[in-house]
Design a protein around this motif. Structure first.
Motif, short mmCIF file in Angstrom:
data_model
loop_
_atom_site.label_atom_id
_atom_site.label_comp_id
_atom_site.label_asym_id
_atom_site.label_seq_id
_atom_site.Cartn_x
_atom_site.Cartn_y
_atom_site.Cartn_z
N VAL A 221 40.54 55.67 25.17
CA VAL A 221 41.98 55.07 25.08
C VAL A 221 43.07 54.34 25.82
N LEU A 222 42.49 52.92 25.34
CA LEU A 222 43.24 52.45 26.17
C LEU A 222 45.34 52.31 26.20
N MET B 78 39.83 46.46 25.21
CA MET B 78 39.75 47.18 23.64
C MET B 78 37.75 47.38 23.38
N LYS B 79 37.66 46.21 24.21
CA LYS B 79 35.88 45.93 23.79
C LYS B 79 35.38 45.71 25.07
N ALA B 80 36.16 45.21 26.41
CA ALA B 80 35.42 46.20 27.30
C ALA B 80 35.45 47.33 27.22
N ILE B 81 35.68 48.00 27.27
CA ILE B 81 36.42 49.64 27.58
C ILE B 81 35.55 50.04 26.39
N GLY B 82 35.61 49.35 25.27
CA GLY B 82 34.79 50.27 24.26
C GLY B 82 35.17 51.47 23.62
N VAL B 83 37.01 50.46 23.83
CA VAL B 83 37.19 52.31 22.67
C VAL B 83 38.18 51.66 22.01
N GLU C 134 29.89 40.63 29.91
CA GLU C 134 30.53 38.96 30.25
C GLU C 134 32.11 38.73 30.23
N ILE C 135 33.14 40.06 29.99
CA ILE C 135 34.23 39.90 29.78
C ILE C 135 34.55 40.47 31.13
N THR D 116 41.19 44.97 38.71
CA THR D 116 41.39 44.90 37.30
C THR D 116 39.99 45.43 36.93
N HIS D 117 38.65 44.47 37.70
CA HIS D 117 37.11 44.62 36.80
C HIS D 117 36.80 46.27 37.37
N VAL D 118 37.05 46.71 38.89
CA VAL D 118 37.24 47.95 38.86
C VAL D 118 37.80 49.25 37.65
N LYS D 119 38.68 48.98 37.59
CA LYS D 119 39.53 49.81 36.95
C LYS D 119 38.74 49.89 35.64
N LEU D 120 38.04 48.82 34.85
CA LEU D 120 37.26 48.94 33.93
C LEU D 120 36.00 49.04 34.08
N THR D 121 35.79 48.97 34.88
CA THR D 121 34.74 50.13 35.44
C THR D 121 34.70 51.47 34.94
#
Lengths: 281, 444, 331
Positions: free
Chosen positions: B159-160, B193-198, B125-126, B145-150
Motif C-alpha cells: 500500500v502507498l 503506485m505503479k512504481a512500487i506495484g501496489v 523507468e519511473i 525518493t528513489h531510495v525509498k521506492l526501492t
C-alpha cells in the motif's frame, strides 16, 4: 523477654555462620600486588590512564610485561617510580603534559553573529549549528571541557568565554580532550615556553579570516621559518609538533594573524590569552 | 471517531495563518546559490565550473552514490563561482552560485498547464526518472525518493500512504498545493503506485483542512484505488510510523523499516514533484514555501525557485518585522532555527517561520517535578525525562536499553514539560552517541 | 541583527509547574469552604498557620541554609502547607502546626534536595510525624457544625472510622450517608466534604493537571475490597437477607469517610512521589487501596490512608524502574 533474646541471638549466630561460610567458600584468590599498587595510586578514578578506575589500572599494571605504555597521569612519574619496584620493572620517565586550548576566539577577535539559547552543552550546540560566531571549528563556550574535568582544572573565562586551563591543577588526564566536540583541546608537552597554534580552523584562509581576525590562514610562513621542521600545514591549518619544537619562537613573529601563542609559565610573560581586556560579548 | 495514532501526541495551537492563501509564484531571483548537501546522504558532485552557461533544468551536480540526489539548475544563466559558503546554520559547504539571465528552460521540459493522466513508463523507468529528476522527500526530511521506492528485496510493498497531514503548526504549503493541483497530486499517486506495484493508496489529511479533504475526495473518485482518510488533528501525525499506525493500525516494530508493514509513505509535495518529473519532464527546481509569522506583513504560500536567498523571500513577504527574534526553517516543532539569512532555500524548506521577541525565547528552566507529562506525550512510548538524564550523565549503555534510538525528535516532551527542561536537547546528543556506539560495534 | 538560535521545539505548551500547583490549590478551595462551614474559625487558623509556616520555613532554609535563590513563588510550599492543614484537626494548637510544617518542608522536602527530589509526600510526612509525636492532640476531632467560634476548646468526638473500628460493622446501619457526602462528620478539617473534593477532582481532570489513573484505582480498590469484606462478614454470620445492601453501605462508608478522597485525589497524585507511567500509576493506586483497607481493618490505627500513601511512595522508584510505558511497536 527471655525468649526474644534467645531467638535474636540464634538468628544472629546463624547469619554470622552463614556469612562466614559463604565468604570462605567464594573467596577469590587475587594477586596481592594489585592491592598494593592500588594503595599507592591517587584514587581519583579519573580514567585518564585509559582504564576504568584505579583498581583496573592496578590490574593492568600487574598483567603488563612492561610499564612503558602505562602512566597514571594524576600521580605522574613519582607514582610510577613507586609502582615499578613492586613489579620488578623499570618505569620510563615520561614528559609531563598539559591540556592546551587551540582557540583564541574571544568576542573581539571573532564577532558574535547569533544568540544561542538552549541546554548549556557544547555537544548540543555543535550538533545544531556553527555556534554564536561563524567559525565552524572554534570554541563554543558552553564549557563541556570544564564540566568534564574531575579536578576543577578548567574554568570558563567569563570575559573571553574561552576555557582557561590552570597549569597548577591540570594533570593531562585527557577528559576535556574527549569532551570537546570540536577537538580543540590537545595534550601537549609542558615545555618552557610552550609554543602552539591557537586555532583549529581548517577552512581556507579567506573564510577563516572572515570569521575570526586571529585565525590561522594556513599561509605557511611559520613552517618555512622553523629550523627543526616541527611545523606542518594540513587542511589550511598549521600544527607544531611538540616532540620536535625547540621553543625557539622563530615562528611567532612571522605569523600574520598572531595565531601562534607562547606561554611561559615560569616567567609569567604570556603573550596570549587575555592580552587585552575585552568587552563582555 | 476519526482515526489517529495510538500512543502519546499533543495538539498545539494550529496557527495556520496562511491556510487560505493560494500558491503565489514569486519573481525569479537575480542570483541563486545551490548547496551540494541539501539532501540526506552523500553530497552531490558538482559537474559545472565557473563560466558555464546553464538553463533551467540543466543537471549541475550529480548524485555521488545510491543515497544521494541529482541537482538541477533552477534558473538560466552563468555559473559565477563554485565555492564554500555558509548555509543557514553558519556551516560552510560547497555551493554553486549562478547569475540569472532570462528564463530559458531545457527543451525537453513540457511547460504546458494541461493535465497528462496517461502513464506510459514502466516501474523501473519511473524510479530511474525520479532519481534523475533529483526528487527528495519534500516534507522536510529530504531523503532521496528513489531510495525509498526501492525497498530491500525481502519486503513487498502492499500500500502507498501519502502524507498530507501537515501536522506542524503554522505550515500550509501542502494544504495550498492540494487546493491548487489536486489532479496532479492524484496522478502523481498513480505513478508512485505503479512504481512500487501496489493497488491501494491512502491519502491521510488532518481534519483541520476540510476544504482539501472535500476537494481531493471529489477528484479521487476518478482515480482507481485512491482513498482519502481524514485524520484527527494531532501532532506528530506526519511522522512516518505514526501515520502508518493511524491509517493501517499497524505499528512498525522497534528497529524495523517502515516498509515492513507493507506501507511506503510519501509526502504529498513529493507526489506532485513526481507528477511533474514523469509527465512533464521537469526536474525539481522549485517548491512551495510557506512564509509565516504573527507579525509579518504578507504571509503566504510562495512558489519559489530553489537557491533563492531566504532574505529575498522574506522581503517579498513584507520584510523582517521590527521585533523579529528568531527565524525557523520548517515548522515550530521540528524546524531548525537559522543564524544566517543570506543562505539559500533548499529542497527541504517547507516554510520560513518568523517568531517575535515574545515567542522566540524559552522559559526559565526549573527542576524536574516528575509529573510524567513527557511520558504521556511521547508518541514512541519512551520515558523522555529518563533518557535526557541518562544522556546528560553520559550513561549511554542504559540509554540504549531504554530505546533512545527510537526517539523521533518530534519535541512533544519538551513542548509539554511544565518545568521548561531542555529534554530533547539532551536526548538528541545521547541518541547520536548511542548510534555511534552501535555503528562502531557493528564494524568491529 | 543577532538572531536567537535554539534547538527545536520552538513553541511550548504554556503549562508551567507553578500553574499546576496553583490549579491544585484552586481545586482545594471548595473543600476549604466546606471545612470553614463545619469547623469554623479553627479551620481558618490551622490552615493559614500551616501555609504561612511552610512558606517561611522554605524561604529561610533556601536563603540562609542552602544559600540559593528562594523559590517560594512556585506554589509548591503553599500547596504543601494547604494539604498539611487539611490533614489536621481544626482544634490543633498553633505550635504543633508549626512543628508539622517545619518537618514537612525541612525534613521531607529540603533535606532530600528540594522540589522534585523528595521521596515522600512532604505534607503526609508532616502529618504522620505529628500523629506519632502528639497522638492525643491529633486524635481529638471537633464535632462538625457545633462550636464554630471556638478553636482549641472546641467540643470533640470520635470519627466515624474509629467508631466503626470499636463497635464493628453492625454500626453501619446507623450512619447517615448523605452527611458524609456534604461533610457533616468529624475528622481532619479538609477531608470531610466528599462532594467538594470531587468537584476539585473534576476541575483537575478538566485542566489535565492529573490523570484519572491514581484516584480511580485507589477508590475502586478500596470499594471492591471493602465490599468483599462486608459481604464476607454478613455471609459468615449467615445473614443472607440484605447482605448485599449492607456490604454496599459498608464499602461506600469506607470510601466517603476518613481521608480517603483527600488522599486519593490530592495527596497520592503528588507528581514528585507518584509513578510516571499510567500502568505504574494503577499499580501504585491498587497498592494504596489495599494497604488502606488492611490498616483500617486490622491495623492499630482507625485510619490508614497516610501510611498507605507513604509506603507506596517508597515503592515509586521501583515501580518507575520496572513498569515501562507501552512502547511503540512492541506488542
Amino acid at each position: 523477654m527471655v525468649t526474644s533474646i534467645i531467638i535474636l541471638s540464634i538468628i544472629g549466630l546463624v547469619s554470622a555462620t552463614l556469612l562466614y561460610v559463604i565468604s570462605r567458600k567464594f573467596h577469590v584468590e587475587e594477586d596481592s600486588r594489585i592491592d598494593e599498587i592500588e594503595s599507592i595510586l591517587p584514587g581519583a578514578n579519573c580514567g585518564g590512564c585509559g582504564f576504568a578506575g584505579c583498581r583496573n589500572f592496578a590490574e593492568q599494571c600487574v598483567k603488563a610485561t612492561s610499564l612503558d605504555n602505562l602512566l597514571c597521569p594524576v600521580g605522574g612519574n613519582a607514582v610510577m617510580q613507586k609502582i615499578a619496584p613492586i613489579l620488578g620493572m623499570q618505569a620510563v620517565e615520561q614528559a609531563p603534559r598539559i591540556a592546551v586550548v587551540r582557540c583564541n576566539g574571544s568576542c573581539e577577535n571573532r564577532p558574535q553573529t547569533s544568540h544561542y539559547e538552549g541546554a548549556h552543552s557544547c555537544a548540543v550546540v555543535a550538533a545544531l549549528y556553527s555556534g554564536e560566531s561563524n567559525c565552524n571549528y572554534g570554541c563554543l563556550g558552553e564549557g563541556d571541557c570544564a564540566a568534564a574535568c574531575d579536578f576543577g582544572g578548567i574554568t570558563m573565562d567569563p570575559i573571553t568565554r574561552l576555557p582557561y586551563v590552570d597549569p597548577n591543577i591540570c594533570i593531562a588526564c585527557g577528559s576535556c580532550v574527549k569532551a570537546c566536540p570540536r577537538n580543540i583541546i590537545e595534550l601537549r608537552k609542558r615545555q618552557e615556553p610552550r609554543v602552539f597554534v591557537a586555532c583549529n580552523n581548517r577552512d581556507k584562509g579567506i573564510i577563516a579570516r572572515k570569521v575570526c581576525s586571529i585565525a590561522c590562514i594556513g599561509c605557511g610562513k611559520c613552517a618555512k621559518s622553523c629550523p627543526n621542521g616541527a611545523i606542518t600545514i594540513t587542511d589550511n591549518l598549521a600544527y607544531i609538533d611538540d616532540s620536535l619544537c625547540l621553543s625557539c619562537q622563530a615562528c611567532v613573529a612571522g605569523c600574520p594573524t598572531h595565531a601562534i601563542h607562547v606561554v611561559n609559565e615560569s616567567a609569567k610573560e604570556n603573550i596570549s590569552i587575555n592580552e587585552k581586556e575585552s568587552a563582555i560579548c | 471517531m476519526l482515526k489517529t495514532f495510538r500512543i502519546g501526541g499533543i495538539h498545539p495551537n494550529e496557527h495556520k495563518l496562511t491556510a487560505h492563501c493560494p500558491v503565489t509564484p514569486v519573481a525569479i531571483p537575480k542570483q541563486v546559490s545551490i548547496m551540494l548537501n541539501q539532501h540526506i546522504g552523500a553530497p552531490a558532485n558538482c559537474i559545472v565550473k565557473k563560466g558555464d552557461t546553464v538553463k533551467v533544468g540543466t543537471l549541475i551536480a550529480e548524485a555521488s552514490g545510491f543515497v544521494s540526489a541529482n541537482i538541477h539548475s533552477p534558473v538560466s544563466g552563468t555559473v559565477s563561482k563554485v565555492d564554500k559558503t555558509a548555509n543557514a546554520f553558519g556551516l560552510y559547504a560547497t555551493t554553486i552560485v549562478i547569475d540569472t539571465e532570462g528564463d530559458e528552460w531545457e527543451e525537453t521540459i513540457d511547460r504546458s498547464p494541461e493535465l497528462k493522466e496517461e502513464i506510459t513508463l514502466s516501474p523501473q523507468e519511473i524510479i530511474q526518472k525520479i532519481a534523475q529528476a533529483g526528487i527528495v522527500g519534500l516534507g522536510g526530511a529530504t531523503f532521496p525518493t528513489h531510495v525509498k521506492l526501492t525497498p530491500p528485496k525481502e519486503f513487498k510493498p502492499t500500500v502507498l500512504i501519502v502524507n498530507a497531514t501537515e501536522c506542524e503548526p503554522y505550515l500550509t504549503d501542502d494544504h495550498a498545493l492540494m487546493l491548487e493541483s489536486p489532479d496532479q497530486i492524484l496522478v502523481g499517486c498513480r505513478i508512485l503506485m505503479k512504481a512500487i506495484g501496489v493497488e491501494q493508496t491512502y491519502i491521510g489529511i488532518e481534519n483541520n483542512k476540510p476544504d482539501a479533504i472535500a476537494l481531493l475526495e471529489q477528484h479521487a473518485a476518478r482515480y482507481l484505488g485512491i482513498t482519502i482518510v481524514p485524520l484527527r488533528t494531532r501532532y506528530p501525525q506526519g511522522g512516518e510510523k505514526q501515520l502508518i499506525d493511524a491509517i493501517l493500525h499497524k505499528q512498525v516494530a522497534n528497529g524495523a523499516l517502515p516498509v515492513s508493514t507493507g506501507a511506503i509513505v510519501q509526502n504529498v509535495g513529493t507526489a506532485f514533484a513526481v507528477y511533474e518529473a514523469i509527465q512533464k519532464n521537469k526536474p525539481l527546481v522549485d517548491r512551495v514555501v510557506t512564509v509565516t509569522g504573527d507579525h509579518i506583513a504578507k504571509p503566504g504560500n510562495y512558489r519559489v525557485r530553489l537557491g533563492m536567498s531566504m532574505r529575498e523571500l522574506i522581503d517579498i513577504a513584507g520584510g523582517l518585522p521590527q521585533d523579529c527574534a528568531k527565524v525557523i526553517l520548517g515548522g515550530p516543532m521540528m524546524g531548525k532555527a537559522v543564524s544566517n539569512l543570506d543562505s539559500p532555500i533548499g529542497k527541504g524548506c517547507s516554510g520560513i517561520l518568523i517568531l517575535d521577541e515574545e515567542h522566540a525565547h524559552r522559559g526559565a528552566i526549573n527542576p524536574c517535578i516528575r509529573c510524567g507529562k513527557c511520558v504521556e506525550a511521547c508518541p514512541m512510548g519512551l520515558e523522555p525525562f529518563l533518557l535526557a538524564k541518562l544522556s546528560e550523565n553520559h550513561l549511554y549503555d542504559r540509554a540504549e536499553k531504554e530505546l533512545i534510538t527510537s526517539c523521533l525528535e518530534c519535541g512533544c516532551c519538551a513542548y509539554s514539560c511544565p518545568s521548561n527542561r531542555p529534554i530533547l536537547d539532551f536526548i538528541r546528543i545521547g541518541k547520536n552517541a548511542v548510534n555511534r556506539i552501535i555503528r562502531s560495534r557493528k564494524q568491529s | 541583527m543577532e538572531l536567537t538560535v535554539s534547538p527545536a521545539p520552538h513553541i511550548h505548551g504554556r503549562l508551567s509547574a507553578s500553574q499546576c500547583m496553583y490549579s491544585v490549590i484552586i481545586a482545594l478551595l471548595p473543600a476549604f469552604a466546606v471545612s470553614l462551614y463545619f469547623f469554623g474559625v479553627g479551620a481558618l487558623i490551622v490552615t493559614l498557620t500551616s501555609i504561612l509556616s511552610c512558606i517561611v520555613a522554605e524561604y529561610l532554609i533556601q536563603k540562609y541554609l542552602l544559600k540559593v535563590k528562594p523559590t517560594v513563588g512556585d506554589g509548591s510550599a503553599i500547596l504543601t502547607g494547604l494539604l498539611l492543614g487539611f490533614n489536621l484537626p481544626s482544634n490543633l494548637p498553633i505550635w504543633i502546626v508549626i512543628i508539622g510544617s517545619v518537618v514537612a518542608i525541612g525534613i521531607a522536602k529540603m533535606a532530600f534536595g528540594g522540589l522534585g527530589n523528595n521521596l515522600f509526600n512532604p505534607a503526609l510526612v508532616g502529618r504522620v510525624f505529628l500523629l506519632i509525636s502528639f497522638p492525643t492532640y491529633m486524635t481529638q476531632w471537633p464535632l462538625p457544625a457545633v462550636s464554630r467560634w471556638s478553636y482549641t476548646d472546641a467540643e470533640t468526638g470520635a470519627t466515624l472510622l474509629s467508631k466503626l473500628k470499636e463497635e464493628g460493622s453492625q454500626w453501619v446501619s446507623q450512619v447517615n450517608i448523605s452527611d458524609l457526602w456534604i461533610g457533616n462528620q468529624g475528622g481532619s478539617l479538609g477531608e470531610v466534604g466528599a462532594i467538594a473534593l470531587l468537584i476539585g477532582f473534576a476541575f483537575l481532570l478538566y485542566r489535565r493537571i492529573i490523570s484519572w489513573h491514581i484516584p480511580v484505582s485507589i477508590l475502586a480498590t478500596v470499594f471492591v475490597f471493602s465490599f468483599a469484606l462486608g459481604l464476607g462478614e454478613e455471609l459468615s454470620a449467615s445473614q443472607t437477607t440484605g447482605a448485599w445492601q449492607h456490604a454496599f453501605d459498608f464499602a461506600l462508608i469506607q470510601l466517603l469517610s476518613g481521608g480517603l478522597l483527600l488522599g486519593a485525589i490530592y495527596m497520592a497524585t503528588d507528581y514528585v512521589t507518584s509513578p510516571m507511567t499510567s500502568k505504574g500509576m494503577i499499580v501504585y493506586g491498587i497498592g494504596i487501596g489495599i494497604l488502606t483497607v488492611v490498616i483500617r481493618q486490622w491495623g492499630g490505627y482507625p485510619e490508614g490512608v497516610s501510611f498507605a500513601i507513604l509506603i507506596m511512595n517508597a515503592f515509586t522508584p521501583l515501580i518507575n524502574n520496572y513498569i515501562k510505558p507501552k512502547r511503540f511497536g512492541r506488542a
